[in-house]
Design a protein around this motif. Structure first.
Motif, PDB file in Angstrom:
ATOM      1  N   LEU A 126      19.186  -3.775 -36.267  1.00 47.38           N
ATOM      2  CA  LEU A 126      17.725  -3.664 -36.193  1.00 47.38           C
ATOM      3  C   LEU A 126      17.310  -3.328 -34.763  1.00 47.38           C
ATOM      4  N   VAL A 127      16.594  -2.219 -34.604  1.00 46.08           N
ATOM      5  CA  VAL A 127      16.140  -1.808 -33.268  1.00 46.08           C
ATOM      6  C   VAL A 127      14.620  -1.925 -33.202  1.00 46.08           C
ATOM      7  N   PRO A 128      14.084  -2.932 -32.475  1.00 46.69           N
ATOM      8  CA  PRO A 128      12.624  -2.983 -32.314  1.00 46.69           C
ATOM      9  C   PRO A 128      12.154  -1.723 -31.586  1.00 46.69           C
ATOM     10  N   PHE A 129      11.091  -1.125 -32.095  1.00 47.87           N
ATOM     11  CA  PHE A 129      10.592   0.138 -31.546  1.00 47.87           C
ATOM     12  C   PHE A 129       9.113  -0.033 -31.228  1.00 47.87           C
ATOM     13  N   GLY A 130       8.792  -0.030 -29.915  1.00 43.57           N
ATOM     14  CA  GLY A 130       7.390  -0.182 -29.497  1.00 43.57           C
ATOM     15  C   GLY A 130       6.773   1.196 -29.354  1.00 43.57           C
ATOM     16  N   GLY A 131       6.752   1.683 -28.101  1.00 45.38           N
ATOM     17  CA  GLY A 131       6.231   3.035 -27.875  1.00 45.38           C
ATOM     18  C   GLY A 131       7.326   4.086 -27.884  1.00 45.38           C
ATOM     19  N   GLY A 132       8.579   3.649 -27.804  1.00 43.41           N
ATOM     20  CA  GLY A 132       9.683   4.610 -27.768  1.00 43.41           C
ATOM     21  C   GLY A 132       9.825   5.303 -26.431  1.00 43.41           C
ATOM     22  N   ASP A 153       9.418  -0.318 -36.372  1.00 40.83           N
ATOM     23  CA  ASP A 153       8.264   0.227 -35.640  1.00 40.83           C
ATOM     24  C   ASP A 153       7.131  -0.794 -35.699  1.00 40.83           C
ATOM     25  N   LEU A 154       6.671  -1.224 -34.519  1.00 41.03           N
ATOM     26  CA  LEU A 154       5.715  -2.346 -34.470  1.00 41.03           C
ATOM     27  C   LEU A 154       4.258  -1.905 -34.409  1.00 41.03           C
ATOM     28  N   ARG A 155       3.993  -0.621 -34.675  1.00 36.99           N
ATOM     29  CA  ARG A 155       2.643  -0.099 -34.436  1.00 36.99           C
ATOM     30  C   ARG A 155       1.554  -0.806 -35.254  1.00 36.99           C
ATOM     31  N   PHE A 195      -0.830  -0.836 -15.401  1.00 37.46           N
ATOM     32  CA  PHE A 195      -0.739   0.620 -15.573  1.00 37.46           C
ATOM     33  C   PHE A 195       0.574   1.264 -15.141  1.00 37.46           C
ATOM     34  N   PRO A 196       1.668   1.044 -15.885  1.00 34.68           N
ATOM     35  CA  PRO A 196       2.879   1.825 -15.607  1.00 34.68           C
ATOM     36  C   PRO A 196       2.610   3.300 -15.896  1.00 34.68           C
ATOM     37  N   GLN A 197       3.464   4.167 -15.383  1.00 36.10           N
ATOM     38  CA  GLN A 197       3.213   5.593 -15.584  1.00 36.10           C
ATOM     39  C   GLN A 197       3.293   5.966 -17.077  1.00 36.10           C
ATOM     40  N   GLU A 200       0.248   5.286 -21.296  1.00 33.17           N
ATOM     41  CA  GLU A 200      -0.461   5.890 -22.437  1.00 33.17           C
ATOM     42  C   GLU A 200       0.326   5.778 -23.742  1.00 33.17           C
ATOM     43  N   TYR A 201       1.667   5.597 -23.638  1.00 32.92           N
ATOM     44  CA  TYR A 201       2.473   5.599 -24.864  1.00 32.92           C
ATOM     45  C   TYR A 201       3.362   4.367 -25.024  1.00 32.92           C
ATOM     46  N   ALA A 202       3.324   3.433 -24.112  1.00 31.91           N
ATOM     47  CA  ALA A 202       4.199   2.255 -24.207  1.00 31.91           C
ATOM     48  C   ALA A 202       3.404   1.072 -24.761  1.00 31.91           C
ATOM     49  N   SER A 203       4.138   0.087 -25.294  1.00 35.83           N
ATOM     50  CA  SER A 203       3.492  -1.013 -26.017  1.00 35.83           C
ATOM     51  C   SER A 203       3.567  -2.333 -25.251  1.00 35.83           C
ATOM     52  N   ALA A 209       9.494  -6.817 -23.232  1.00 33.05           N
ATOM     53  CA  ALA A 209      10.928  -6.753 -23.540  1.00 33.05           C
ATOM     54  C   ALA A 209      11.724  -6.045 -22.443  1.00 33.05           C
ATOM     55  N   THR A 210      11.027  -5.268 -21.590  1.00 30.00           N
ATOM     56  CA  THR A 210      11.732  -4.560 -20.513  1.00 30.00           C
ATOM     57  C   THR A 210      11.361  -5.073 -19.121  1.00 30.00           C
ATOM     58  N   ARG A 211      10.453  -6.003 -19.032  1.00 28.53           N
ATOM     59  CA  ARG A 211       9.960  -6.509 -17.740  1.00 28.53           C
ATOM     60  C   ARG A 211       9.431  -5.360 -16.892  1.00 28.53           C
ATOM     61  N   LEU A 387       5.666  17.346 -15.907  1.00 24.30           N
ATOM     62  CA  LEU A 387       6.382  18.315 -15.063  1.00 24.30           C
ATOM     63  C   LEU A 387       7.857  18.382 -15.416  1.00 24.30           C
ATOM     64  N   ARG A 388       8.416  17.211 -15.772  1.00 25.45           N
ATOM     65  CA  ARG A 388       9.836  17.178 -16.093  1.00 25.45           C
ATOM     66  C   ARG A 388      10.155  18.139 -17.239  1.00 25.45           C
ATOM     67  N   ASP A 389       9.324  18.122 -18.275  1.00 21.89           N
ATOM     68  CA  ASP A 389       9.569  19.010 -19.424  1.00 21.89           C
ATOM     69  C   ASP A 389       9.451  20.477 -19.019  1.00 21.89           C
ATOM     70  N   HIS A 488      14.961  -2.250 -11.227  1.00 25.58           N
ATOM     71  CA  HIS A 488      13.803  -3.065 -10.827  1.00 25.58           C
ATOM     72  C   HIS A 488      12.799  -3.226 -11.960  1.00 25.58           C
ATOM     73  N   HIS A 489      12.618  -2.176 -12.791  1.00 25.77           N
ATOM     74  CA  HIS A 489      11.635  -2.307 -13.874  1.00 25.77           C
ATOM     75  C   HIS A 489      11.941  -1.488 -15.125  1.00 25.77           C
ATOM     76  N   HIS A 490      13.061  -0.796 -15.175  1.00 30.93           N
ATOM     77  CA  HIS A 490      13.356  -0.005 -16.381  1.00 30.93           C
ATOM     78  C   HIS A 490      14.200  -0.762 -17.406  1.00 30.93           C
ATOM     79  N   LEU A 525      20.712  -7.755 -33.889  1.00 34.13           N
ATOM     80  CA  LEU A 525      19.563  -7.348 -33.083  1.00 34.13           C
ATOM     81  C   LEU A 525      19.971  -6.389 -31.974  1.00 34.13           C
ATOM     82  N   ASN A 526      19.548  -5.164 -32.114  1.00 33.11           N
ATOM     83  CA  ASN A 526      19.770  -4.116 -31.112  1.00 33.11           C
ATOM     84  C   ASN A 526      21.186  -4.169 -30.521  1.00 33.11           C
ATOM     85  N   PRO A 527      22.214  -4.123 -31.375  1.00 34.89           N
ATOM     86  CA  PRO A 527      23.572  -4.270 -30.853  1.00 34.89           C
ATOM     87  C   PRO A 527      23.937  -3.146 -29.882  1.00 34.89           C
TER      88      PRO A 527
HETATM   89  C1  LIG Z   1       7.651   9.116 -18.195  1.00 40.20           C
HETATM   90  C2  LIG Z   1       7.954   7.653 -18.129  1.00 40.20           C
HETATM   91  C3  LIG Z   1       7.349   6.867 -17.173  1.00 40.20           C
HETATM   92  C4  LIG Z   1       7.663   5.518 -17.106  1.00 40.20           C
HETATM   93  N1  LIG Z   1       7.027   4.742 -16.164  1.00 40.20           N
HETATM   94  C5  LIG Z   1       7.297   3.426 -16.105  1.00 40.20           C
HETATM   95  C6  LIG Z   1       6.638   2.602 -15.147  1.00 40.20           C
HETATM   96  O1  LIG Z   1       5.791   3.049 -14.367  1.00 40.20           O
HETATM   97  N2  LIG Z   1       6.952   1.281 -15.125  1.00 40.20           N
HETATM   98  C7  LIG Z   1       7.850   0.754 -15.999  1.00 40.20           C
HETATM   99  O2  LIG Z   1       8.086  -0.439 -15.948  1.00 40.20           O
HETATM  100  N3  LIG Z   1       8.497   1.515 -16.906  1.00 40.20           N
HETATM  101  C8  LIG Z   1       8.238   2.827 -16.992  1.00 40.20           C
HETATM  102  N4  LIG Z   1       8.872   3.601 -17.924  1.00 40.20           N
HETATM  103  C9  LIG Z   1       9.846   2.985 -18.843  1.00 40.20           C
HETATM  104  C10 LIG Z   1       9.224   2.479 -20.166  1.00 40.20           C
HETATM  105  O3  LIG Z   1       7.978   3.080 -20.385  1.00 40.20           O
HETATM  106  C11 LIG Z   1       9.084   0.977 -20.114  1.00 40.20           C
HETATM  107  O4  LIG Z   1      10.359   0.402 -20.184  1.00 40.20           O
HETATM  108  C12 LIG Z   1       8.198   0.386 -21.232  1.00 40.20           C
HETATM  109  O5  LIG Z   1       7.966  -0.957 -20.929  1.00 40.20           O
HETATM  110  C13 LIG Z   1       8.806   0.499 -22.603  1.00 40.20           C
HETATM  111  O6  LIG Z   1       7.813   0.166 -23.555  1.00 40.20           O
HETATM  112  P1  LIG Z   1       7.866   0.746 -25.031  1.00 40.20           P
HETATM  113  O7  LIG Z   1       6.791   0.104 -25.812  1.00 40.20           O
HETATM  114  O8  LIG Z   1       7.880   2.216 -25.020  1.00 40.20           O
HETATM  115  O9  LIG Z   1       9.266   0.190 -25.494  1.00 40.20           O
HETATM  116  P2  LIG Z   1      10.398   0.909 -26.318  1.00 40.20           P
HETATM  117  O10 LIG Z   1      10.887   2.100 -25.588  1.00 40.20           O
HETATM  118  O11 LIG Z   1       9.953   1.101 -27.706  1.00 40.20           O
HETATM  119  O12 LIG Z   1      11.502  -0.229 -26.260  1.00 40.20           O
HETATM  120  C14 LIG Z   1      12.115  -0.585 -25.047  1.00 40.20           C
HETATM  121  C15 LIG Z   1      13.126  -1.704 -25.326  1.00 40.20           C
HETATM  122  O13 LIG Z   1      12.451  -2.893 -25.705  1.00 40.20           O
HETATM  123  C16 LIG Z   1      12.770  -3.246 -27.046  1.00 40.20           C
HETATM  124  N5  LIG Z   1      11.499  -3.651 -27.656  1.00 40.20           N
HETATM  125  C17 LIG Z   1      10.382  -2.913 -27.807  1.00 40.20           C
HETATM  126  N6  LIG Z   1       9.416  -3.651 -28.378  1.00 40.20           N
HETATM  127  C18 LIG Z   1       9.940  -4.873 -28.586  1.00 40.20           C
HETATM  128  C19 LIG Z   1       9.439  -6.075 -29.167  1.00 40.20           C
HETATM  129  N7  LIG Z   1       8.191  -6.173 -29.626  1.00 40.20           N
HETATM  130  N8  LIG Z   1      10.276  -7.138 -29.238  1.00 40.20           N
HETATM  131  C20 LIG Z   1      11.546  -7.075 -28.776  1.00 40.20           C
HETATM  132  N9  LIG Z   1      12.062  -5.964 -28.228  1.00 40.20           N
HETATM  133  C21 LIG Z   1      11.266  -4.876 -28.137  1.00 40.20           C
HETATM  134  C22 LIG Z   1      13.375  -2.019 -27.669  1.00 40.20           C
HETATM  135  O14 LIG Z   1      14.264  -2.324 -28.711  1.00 40.20           O
HETATM  136  C23 LIG Z   1      14.055  -1.384 -26.475  1.00 40.20           C
HETATM  137  O15 LIG Z   1      15.296  -1.990 -26.218  1.00 40.20           O
HETATM  138  C24 LIG Z   1       8.590   4.960 -18.005  1.00 40.20           C
HETATM  139  C25 LIG Z   1       9.184   5.770 -18.986  1.00 40.20           C
HETATM  140  C26 LIG Z   1       8.875   7.102 -19.048  1.00 40.20           C
HETATM  141  C27 LIG Z   1       9.506   7.954 -20.098  1.00 40.20           C
END
Ligand SMILES: Cc1cc2nc3c(=O)[nH]c(=O)nc-3n(C[C@H](O)[C@H](O)[C@H](O)COP(=O)(O)OP(=O)(O)OC[C@H]3O[C@@H](n4cnc5c(N)ncnc54)[C@H](O)[C@@H]3O)c2cc1C
Length: 532
Positions: A126-132, A153-155, A195-197, A200-203, A209-211, A387-389, A488-490, A525-527
Motif C-alpha cells: 500500500l502506497v499512500p499518495f498525497g500530491g504525488g 489516493d487521499l484526495r 509555502f514549499p515550492q 500548489e500540488y502537495a498535500s 510524512a516527509t517533514r 523551467l526544468r521541463d 534536510h526536507h525532501h 506499508l510502502n515497502p
Molecule cells: C518542483 C518541486 C518542488 C518542491 N519543493 C519543495 C519544498 O520547497 N520543500 C519541501 O519540503 N519539499 C519540496 N518538494 C518535495 C515534495 O513536494 C515534498 O516532499 C512534499 O511534502 C510531498 O507532499 P505530497 O503530498 O506530494 O506527498 P507524496 O509525494 O504524495 O508522498 C510523499 C511520501 O509521503 C507518503 N505519504 C503521503 N501522504 C501520506 C499520508 N497521508 N500518510 C502517510 N504517508 C503519506 C508517500 O507514500 C510518500 O512516501 C518539492 C518537489 C517538487 C517536485
C-alpha cells in the motif's frame, strides 16, 4: 491553476511553455545545440500487467465503493512515482513499470483504516499518495512477495475539520492540497504559512510524512514544527498523538510519524498551529559581494533572533542566472550574491522587523536593491519547476538536491558538494568546455546551521538516468563524508535509503526496523522506502 498535474511534467499543463528565445540561446551557449526530446503520448505509456485478481478487487470495492477503485490506464499512470527528474525522464520515455495495480480513493479515516487492514490481511503493498510530488522515490513500492500494489489516493480527505481560535490550531485532513488548505484557513483569517515550492500540488499529509520545509520557514517554521497532533491508521490499530502543547510523557511519538513516509501508517488528519493571515507582505532584495559574506549575514540574523519570514541567499552562480526570478532567467546583472528577505504580518510588525533586518544586513556589507525585485521573486516563486521541463525538452538534464549542516561546517560542505557534482557531471571529453552548471542557495536557517540547496544543469547523456544516478551518488557520498545530513526536507524514500544507515548508525537502523515490524507486521506499508 488546475488541480490535476501534468502526468509527465511538473504542475499545471497550461503553464508548460518552451524556453524564451533568449533563454534558449543562453542554454545553447552553455550546453551546445538543443536536441529535441519529445514525450511519449499518455496512451502509449507502458504499464505492467495488473496483478490483483478480480475477487480481491471486489473485496476492495466493498470497502470504499465501486467508483473509488480505479484500474484504468490513466489512473495507474498518474499514480506512478513522483516528480524527481529521473521520475520525469522515465515517464517521458513511456516507462510506467512501477505503476500500481489499482488506485483506491477512500472517503475518510474509517475507510483508510479498513483498506490498511485489508492490505495487511491480503499482503497487498500500500502506497499512500498525497500530491504525488515526492522527489526521493517515496511512491515506488517493492513488488516482490506481494499480491499486488495499491496506491491509496487521499484526495477525498479534504476537510478543514475544526478551528480552535483560542489555542491557534486547526485540524486538517491529510489529502488537502496546499492551496485548498490555505483557502479554507483564509475563511477564518488564518494561515499555515510555510509555502514549499511544491505548495500548489502537495498535500497536508505529504508535508507531515516527509517533514517538509517551505520558503517561509524562517518565519513560520518547518512543517514538522507546526504539527500539534496526528491521527494515523496502522495495520495494528489507530494512533492518536498530541494531547497537549508540550509534555514529558516519554519520547515524543509524533516524531515517529513525522517523516515516516507511509512506512509506519497512513496519516489521516493533522492538527497544526495556525497564525493570523498576514495583513501585509513585503519582499526586498539585497546584494552581497560574495557567498561567504552573505552566509555571515544570514547567520547573524538567525542567531540574533531577528530573521525575517523569508530569508534566502543565492551563490554567485545562481545570482548570475537570476533563478530567483524565473521569468527573467539570465538577466543577472551586477554579480555578487542575491539575498531575498520577506516580511509578513501586521503593517507595524513588518516595518519594525524590516528596519532591524536592514540595519543588520547593512552592517554586514549588504546593499539594498529595494522591493521591486523582491516582489518579482514572490510573484514567480512557484514557477521555477516549470523551467526544468522546458530544459528537459531540449536535452538538458536539470535536477536539485539538498542537505544541511552546522554553520561551522557550511563552507566545507558547500565546496565539497560543488566539487563532487561538477566532477560527476563533467563529461570525459569536456576539455574545459561543455561542463555542468552547479548553482546553490540557502533557504532555511537555524541558530546552529542552515540548509544548502543545489540545482544542477548538464547536457543530457543517453537517457540521463545513469548520468544522474552517478551524480546523485557522488553528492550523497560527499554529504556523508562532510558530516552533513542526507536530506534536510525532501525525506528518504528509496533514493536516500542507501545512505541513511551511515547517518543514523546501526542502532538507529534497529530502532526503525523494530517500529516497522511492530506497527506493520506483514510489511505492506510502502515497502522499500525509508527503512534500511
Ligand atoms: C518542483 C518541486 C518542488 C518542491 N519543493 C519543495 C519544498 O520547497 N520543500 C519541501 O519540503 N519539499 C519540496 N518538494 C518535495 C515534495 O513536494 C515534498 O516532499 C512534499 O511534502 C510531498 O507532499 P505530497 O503530498 O506530494 O506527498 P507524496 O509525494 O504524495 O508522498 C510523499 C511520501 O509521503 C507518503 N505519504 C503521503 N501522504 C501520506 C499520508 N497521508 N500518510 C502517510 N504517508 C503519506 C508517500 O507514500 C510518500 O512516501 C518539492 C518537489 C517538487 C517536485
Amino acid at each position: 491553476m488546475t488541480e490535476q498535474m501534468h502526468w509527465a511534467r511538473w504542475g499545471d499543463p497550461a503553464e508548460a511553455h518552451p524556453l524564451s528565445e533568449e533563454a534558449r540561446g543562453l542554454v545553447e551557449l552553455a550546453f551546445g545545440p538543443a536536441a529535441e526530446h519529445p514525450t511519449t503520448p499518455l496512451s502509449d505509456v507502458r504499464l505492467p500487467a495488473p496483478r490483483l485478481p478480480e475477487d480481491l478487487l471486489a473485496g476492495l470495492r466493498d470497502l470504499v465503493g465501486d467508483h473509488q477503485v480505479r484500474v484504468d490506464h490513466e489512473a495507474r499512470v498518474r499514480h506512478t512515482r513522483g516528480k524527481s527528474t529521473p521520475d520525469l525522464l522515465r515517464m517521458r520515455h513511456g516507462d510506467a513499470d512501477d505503476a500500481p495495480d489499482a488506485v483506491v480513493l477512500p472517503a475518510g479515516h474509517d475507510e483508510v483504516a479498513a483498506v490498511v487492514s485489508w492490505c495487511s490481511e491480503h499482503r497487498v503493498a500500500l502506497v499512500p499518495f498525497g500530491g504525488g510530488t515526492s522527489v526521493v522515490g517515496g511512491l515506488v513500492a517493492r513488488r516482490d512477495g506481494y499480491a499486488g500494489v495499491l496506491a491509496l489516493d487521499l484526495r477525498r480527505l479534504d476537510r478543514l475539520v475544526a478551528v480552535d481560535r483560542v489555542s491557534g490550531t486547526a485540524v486538517l485532513e491529510a489529502g488537502l492540497l496546499g492551496p485548498r488548505a490555505e483557502a479554507l484557513l483564509a475563511e477564518h483569517r488564518l494561515t499555515l504559512g510555510p509555502f514549499p515550492q511544491s505548495f500548489e500540488y502537495a498535500s497536508i499529509g505529504g508535508f507531515a510524512a516527509t517533514r517538509s520545509s517551505g520558503q517561509a520557514s524562517s518565519g513560520y517554521g518547518r512543517f514538522d514544527q507546526l504539527v500539534v497532533a496526528l491521527r494515523v491508521a496502522t495495520p495494528v490499530g489507530d494512533l492518536e498523538l498530541g494531547s497537549a502543547p508540550a509534555n514529558a510523557a516519554g519520547p515524543d511519538l509524533r516524531e515517529l510519524v513525522l517523516g515516516s513516509e507511509g512506512a509506519f501508517g497512513v496519516i489521516t488528519a493533522v492538527t497544526v498551529r495556525v497564525r493570523p493571515a498576514p495583513e501585509t507582505a513585503v519582499y526586498e532584495t539585497w546584494r552581497f559581494a560574495s557567498f561567504p559574506e552573505g552566509v555571515a549575514a544570514l547567520r547573524d540574523l538567525a542567531q540574533s533572533g531577528d530573521a525575517p519570514t523569508v530569508l534566502r541567499l543565492s551563490d554567485e552562480n545562481e545570482t548570475a542566472l537570476n533563478l530567483a526570478k524565473p521569468d527573467e532567467i539570465g538577466a543577472g546583472g551586477e554579480g555578487g550574491c542575491l539575498v531575498v528577505t520577506g516580511f509578513e504580518g501586521t503593517a507595524e510588525a513588518v516595518e519594525a522587523r524590516r528596519r532591524v533586518v536592514a540595519t543588520r544586513l547593512e552592517k554586514r556589507g549588504g546593499r539594498s536593491l529595494g522591493a521591486d525585485d523582491g516582489a518579482g521573486w514572490a510573484a514567480g516563486r512557484f514557477k521555477g519547476p516549470y523551467l526544468r521541463d522546458a530544459m528537459l525538452d531540449i536535452g538538458v538534464l536539470v535536477e536539485t538536491l539538498e542537505t544541511a549542516t552546522f554553520w561551522s561546517n557550511l563552507p566545507r560542505l558547500y565546496d565539497e558538494m560543488s566539487a563532487a557534482l561538477t566532477a560527476a557531471l563533467t563529461p570525459a571529453s569536456a576539455n574545459g568546455g561543455g561542463g555542468p552548471i552547479v548553482l546553490c542557495h540557502i533557504s532555511h536557517v537555524y541558530e546552529t546551521g542552515a540548509s544548502l540547496y543545489f540545482t544542477v544543469a548538464a547536457r543530457q547523456v543517453g537517457d540521463g538516468l545513469e548520468q544522474w544516478a552517478a551524480a546523485k551518488a557522488a553528492a550523497s557520498d560527499a554529504m556523508i563524508a562532510a558530516g552533513a545530513t542526507i536530506t534536510h526536507h525532501h525525506a528518504v524514500g528509496r533514493d536516500h535509503r542507501p545512505w541513511l544507515a551511515q547517518e543514523i548508525g546501526p542502532v538507529g537502523v534497529e530502532i526503525l526496523r523494530a517500529v516497522k515490524d511492530r506497527l506493520d507486521p506483514n510489511g505492506v506499508l510502502n515497502p522499500g522506502v525509508l527503512v534500511p
